[in-house]
Design a protein around this motif. Structure first.
Motif, PDB file in Angstrom:
ATOM      1  N   ALA A 135       0.819  -1.209   0.000  1.00 22.10           N
ATOM      2  CA  ALA A 135       0.000   0.000   0.000  1.00 22.10           C
ATOM      3  C   ALA A 135       0.853   1.260   0.000  1.00 22.10           C
ATOM      4  CB  ALA A 135      -0.926  -0.010   1.221  1.00 22.10           C
ATOM      5  N   ARG A 136       2.016   1.201   0.645  1.00 16.69           N
ATOM      6  CA  ARG A 136       2.901   2.371   0.693  1.00 16.69           C
ATOM      7  C   ARG A 136       4.219   2.016   0.012  1.00 16.69           C
ATOM      8  NH1 ARG A 136       3.334   5.040   6.459  1.00 16.69           N
ATOM      9  NH2 ARG A 136       4.310   6.625   5.108  1.00 16.69           N
ATOM     10  N   SER A 137       4.139   1.870  -1.289  1.00  8.55           N
ATOM     11  CA  SER A 137       5.324   1.471  -2.047  1.00  8.55           C
ATOM     12  C   SER A 137       6.358   2.592  -2.049  1.00  8.55           C
ATOM     13  CB  SER A 137       4.935   1.142  -3.498  1.00  8.55           C
ATOM     14  OG  SER A 137       4.404   2.281  -4.133  1.00  8.55           O
ATOM     15  N   ARG A 138       7.595   2.193  -2.095  1.00  6.34           N
ATOM     16  CA  ARG A 138       8.697   3.152  -2.187  1.00  6.34           C
ATOM     17  C   ARG A 138       9.437   2.872  -3.493  1.00  6.34           C
ATOM     18  NH1 ARG A 138      12.367   3.667   2.869  1.00  6.34           N
ATOM     19  NH2 ARG A 138      13.104   5.349   1.499  1.00  6.34           N
ATOM     20  N   TRP A 139       8.954   3.503  -4.558  1.00 10.40           N
ATOM     21  CA  TRP A 139       9.458   3.230  -5.890  1.00 10.40           C
ATOM     22  C   TRP A 139      10.938   3.550  -6.018  1.00 10.40           C
ATOM     23  CZ3 TRP A 139      11.599   7.371  -8.339  1.00 10.40           C
ATOM     24  CH2 TRP A 139      11.247   8.640  -7.861  1.00 10.40           C
ATOM     25  N   GLU A 140      11.439   4.515  -5.207  1.00  7.50           N
ATOM     26  CA  GLU A 140      12.848   4.894  -5.332  1.00  7.50           C
ATOM     27  C   GLU A 140      13.795   3.775  -4.942  1.00  7.50           C
ATOM     28  OE1 GLU A 140      11.630   6.088  -1.134  1.00  7.50           O
ATOM     29  OE2 GLU A 140      10.746   6.070  -3.143  1.00  7.50           O
ATOM     30  N   LEU A 141      13.306   2.785  -4.171  1.00  2.17           N
ATOM     31  CA  LEU A 141      14.156   1.656  -3.790  1.00  2.17           C
ATOM     32  C   LEU A 141      14.532   0.803  -5.001  1.00  2.17           C
ATOM     33  CD1 LEU A 141      12.552   0.489  -0.414  1.00  2.17           C
ATOM     34  CD2 LEU A 141      14.593   1.903  -0.780  1.00  2.17           C
ATOM     35  N   PHE A 142      13.800   0.964  -6.097  1.00  4.07           N
ATOM     36  CA  PHE A 142      14.185   0.272  -7.326  1.00  4.07           C
ATOM     37  C   PHE A 142      15.637   0.559  -7.688  1.00  4.07           C
ATOM     38  CE2 PHE A 142      15.019   1.528 -11.752  1.00  4.07           C
ATOM     39  CZ  PHE A 142      15.185   0.273 -12.312  1.00  4.07           C
ATOM     40  N   TYR A 143      16.088   1.786  -7.416  1.00  4.56           N
ATOM     41  CA  TYR A 143      17.423   2.185  -7.865  1.00  4.56           C
ATOM     42  C   TYR A 143      18.550   1.478  -7.112  1.00  4.56           C
ATOM     43  CZ  TYR A 143      15.401   5.651 -10.942  1.00  4.56           C
ATOM     44  OH  TYR A 143      14.708   6.256 -11.965  1.00  4.56           O
ATOM     45  N   THR A 144      18.209   0.714  -6.074  1.00  7.12           N
ATOM     46  CA  THR A 144      19.250  -0.123  -5.458  1.00  7.12           C
ATOM     47  C   THR A 144      19.680  -1.231  -6.415  1.00  7.12           C
ATOM     48  OG1 THR A 144      17.578  -1.524  -4.387  1.00  7.12           O
ATOM     49  CG2 THR A 144      18.424   0.353  -3.121  1.00  7.12           C
ATOM     50  N   ALA A 145      18.776  -1.633  -7.319  1.00  9.98           N
ATOM     51  CA  ALA A 145      19.117  -2.681  -8.298  1.00  9.98           C
ATOM     52  C   ALA A 145      20.170  -2.196  -9.295  1.00  9.98           C
ATOM     53  CB  ALA A 145      17.861  -3.174  -9.006  1.00  9.98           C
ATOM     54  N   PRO A 146      19.922  -1.080 -10.019  1.00  5.97           N
ATOM     55  CA  PRO A 146      20.985  -0.595 -10.913  1.00  5.97           C
ATOM     56  C   PRO A 146      22.228  -0.135 -10.167  1.00  5.97           C
ATOM     57  CG  PRO A 146      19.136   0.943 -10.874  1.00  5.97           C
ATOM     58  CD  PRO A 146      18.680  -0.293 -10.174  1.00  5.97           C
ATOM     59  N   LEU A 147      22.076   0.250  -8.885  1.00  2.05           N
ATOM     60  CA  LEU A 147      23.260   0.612  -8.103  1.00  2.05           C
ATOM     61  C   LEU A 147      24.160  -0.599  -7.919  1.00  2.05           C
ATOM     62  CD1 LEU A 147      24.948   2.494  -6.303  1.00  2.05           C
ATOM     63  CD2 LEU A 147      23.390   1.951  -4.413  1.00  2.05           C
ATOM     64  N   GLY A 148      23.567  -1.731  -7.538  1.00  3.69           N
ATOM     65  CA  GLY A 148      24.354  -2.954  -7.385  1.00  3.69           C
ATOM     66  C   GLY A 148      24.965  -3.402  -8.699  1.00  3.69           C
ATOM     67  N   LEU A 149      24.181  -3.336  -9.770  1.00 11.99           N
ATOM     68  CA  LEU A 149      24.704  -3.700 -11.095  1.00 11.99           C
ATOM     69  C   LEU A 149      25.820  -2.749 -11.516  1.00 11.99           C
ATOM     70  CD1 LEU A 149      21.335  -4.425 -12.947  1.00 11.99           C
ATOM     71  CD2 LEU A 149      23.033  -6.109 -12.232  1.00 11.99           C
ATOM     72  N   GLY A 150      25.682  -1.479 -11.137  1.00 13.25           N
ATOM     73  CA  GLY A 150      26.709  -0.497 -11.476  1.00 13.25           C
ATOM     74  C   GLY A 150      28.033  -0.779 -10.791  1.00 13.25           C
ATOM     75  N   VAL A 151      27.971  -1.255  -9.564  1.00 11.16           N
ATOM     76  CA  VAL A 151      29.200  -1.613  -8.848  1.00 11.16           C
ATOM     77  C   VAL A 151      29.876  -2.792  -9.541  1.00 11.16           C
ATOM     78  CG1 VAL A 151      30.113  -2.507  -6.678  1.00 11.16           C
ATOM     79  CG2 VAL A 151      28.378  -0.691  -6.649  1.00 11.16           C
ATOM     80  N   ILE A 152      29.083  -3.785  -9.965  1.00  9.65           N
ATOM     81  CA  ILE A 152      29.645  -4.927 -10.698  1.00  9.65           C
ATOM     82  C   ILE A 152      30.245  -4.449 -12.018  1.00  9.65           C
ATOM     83  CG2 ILE A 152      29.113  -7.116 -11.824  1.00  9.65           C
ATOM     84  CD1 ILE A 152      26.863  -7.490  -9.769  1.00  9.65           C
TER      85      ILE A 152
END
Length: 399
Positions: free
Chosen positions: A169-186
């Protein structure tokens, strides 16, 4: 129009190190695709979170253009000092910075600025990855691979972003960017390891010993002037401009269109861009070889005609399922456009201006309209075909 004679560099020998470099280049494009492919699905959530309209969202596309523009301005000068690996690492670092800033939902001005960092990083990394891959043996296949990886990222982006944004009900869409952040580190680690021998500053040549600073500045200006003097640079820029204008419109604004024009459900429509990007992924893998074998000029023009027909179906048939199928097929047939353009560029542009020429075409590609209506999308696809036919004929056929 007179075609340019190109002395291509000797293809690199097929070694495990070369394979690692090609995988690194492909992964860099995958990371860029996750970033670009997710935006269309996130636009409704971005508007709600920041209480802005679509005109304000357009600022994001403006800062994206600024990143590519700055890269084009700085590329020729920096290339006098920096080797290939440094550009790739610098590009990876800037993208990590952008995603790290986004994860905590910063104020909208800073959120918009992150797209400048991301596009600047992509401009440096993608331009030099393209330049490197275009120099290997069977470059058309490897260019098809790395650009298919971009579409694979665009395919994954909507699934991840919509899943995160619509959860609870209270989604935090900005947390999506943890995915490309992790991929970016790789991505950063892979680039450092694969291109470690070129992580260096260029040494001045013998002729530069007396005044290396002046010599390099003069060399940068000469490179820019030589690049901008080539008609093929401008024609290919128009080709990328029109093509990517159509692609960004189709992939980036399809959710808004289906929700507000076709009255589709937001949570379901968020996945529709995945069909477009999935089609593009398959198109770049499957159509690379027949496009090369049967003639790049002929095949790309045929694909353009098919895409115009599919876009008319999407526009004129008010059925969401039909539109989803049409947009997926449009993605499939437009798949080879980008990699084929880069392959042609590697033949048209001499080695000394190749990276600068690709950077110039990049800023043209980034400066696309973000609110193009369906009739204009048809026009963009038509203009893509016209600009493609304007390219020098003799360089569009393989030996």
């Amino acid at each position: 129009m007179e075609s340019l004679q190109v002395d291509n560099p000797q293809p690199e020998p097929q070694t495990p190190r070369l394979l690692l470099k090609l995988i690194s280049a492909g992964f860099a494009f995958f990371v860029a695709g996750v970033n670009d492919g997710s935006l269309g699905s996130l636009i409704p959530y971005i508007r709600e979170a920041y209480h802005i309209d679509t005109n304000m969202v357009a600022i994001v596309y403006g800062t994206t253009f600024c990143g590519w523009f700055f890269a084009a301005l700085s590329n020729s000068h920096l290339s006098q000092y920096l080797d290939l690996g440094v550009f790739l690492v610098m590009g990876a670092t800037l993208q990590v910075l952008a995603h790290a800033l986004r994860t905590w939902l910063p104020p909208f001005p800073l959120f918009a600025v992150t797209f400048f960092f991301a596009s600047l990083g992509q401009a440096y990394q993608d331009t030099y990855a393209n330049t490197f891959v275009a120099s290997v043996k069977a470059a058309h296949r490897w260019l098809g691979f790395i650009h298919a990886m971009y579409m694979a990222g665009c395919l994954a982006g909507p699934f991840i972003s919509t899943g995160v944004a619509s959860a609870g009900a209270r989604s935090r869409w900005e947390l999506f960017y943890t995915a490309p952040l992790g991929l970016g580190v790789i991505n950063f680690a892979l680039v450092v390891f694969a291109f470690r021998e070129s992580l260096a500053f260029k040494r001045p040549t013998q002729g530069e010993m007396e005044s290396p600073q002046e010599a390099r500045q003069k060399g940068a200006m000469q490179e820019i002037q030589k690049t901008l003097a080539q008609p093929s640079v401008w024609i290919l820029s128009l080709y990328f401009f029109f093509f990517l204008g159509a692609v960004i419109t189709a992939g980036g604004w399809i959710v808004e269109y289906l929700v507000h024009v076709r009255n589709g459900d937001l949570n379901d429509m968020g996945y529709v861009p995945a069909g477009f990007y999935g089609g593009g992924f398959l198109g770049r893998l499957i159509l690379a070889e027949p496009t090369y074998r049967w003639g790049e000029r002929r095949m790309v023009f045929i694909y353009v005609l098919l895409c115009v027909g599919l876009e008319l179906v999407f526009w004129l048939v008010p059925n969401i399922i039909t539109e989803a199928v049409a947009i997926s097929l449009l993605g499939f047939f437009s798949g080879p456009f980008f990699a084929t353009g880069i392959s042609v560029a590697s033949k048209l542009f001499t080695v000394d201006i190749r990276s600068s020429a690709l950077a110039v075409t990049g800023i043209m590609a980034a400066k696309v309209g973000v609110s193009v209506l369906q009739p204009m999308l048809v026009g963009l696809l038509g203009a893509t075909g016209v600009s493609w036919l304007m390219l020098p004929k003799s360089r569009l056929h393989h030996d």
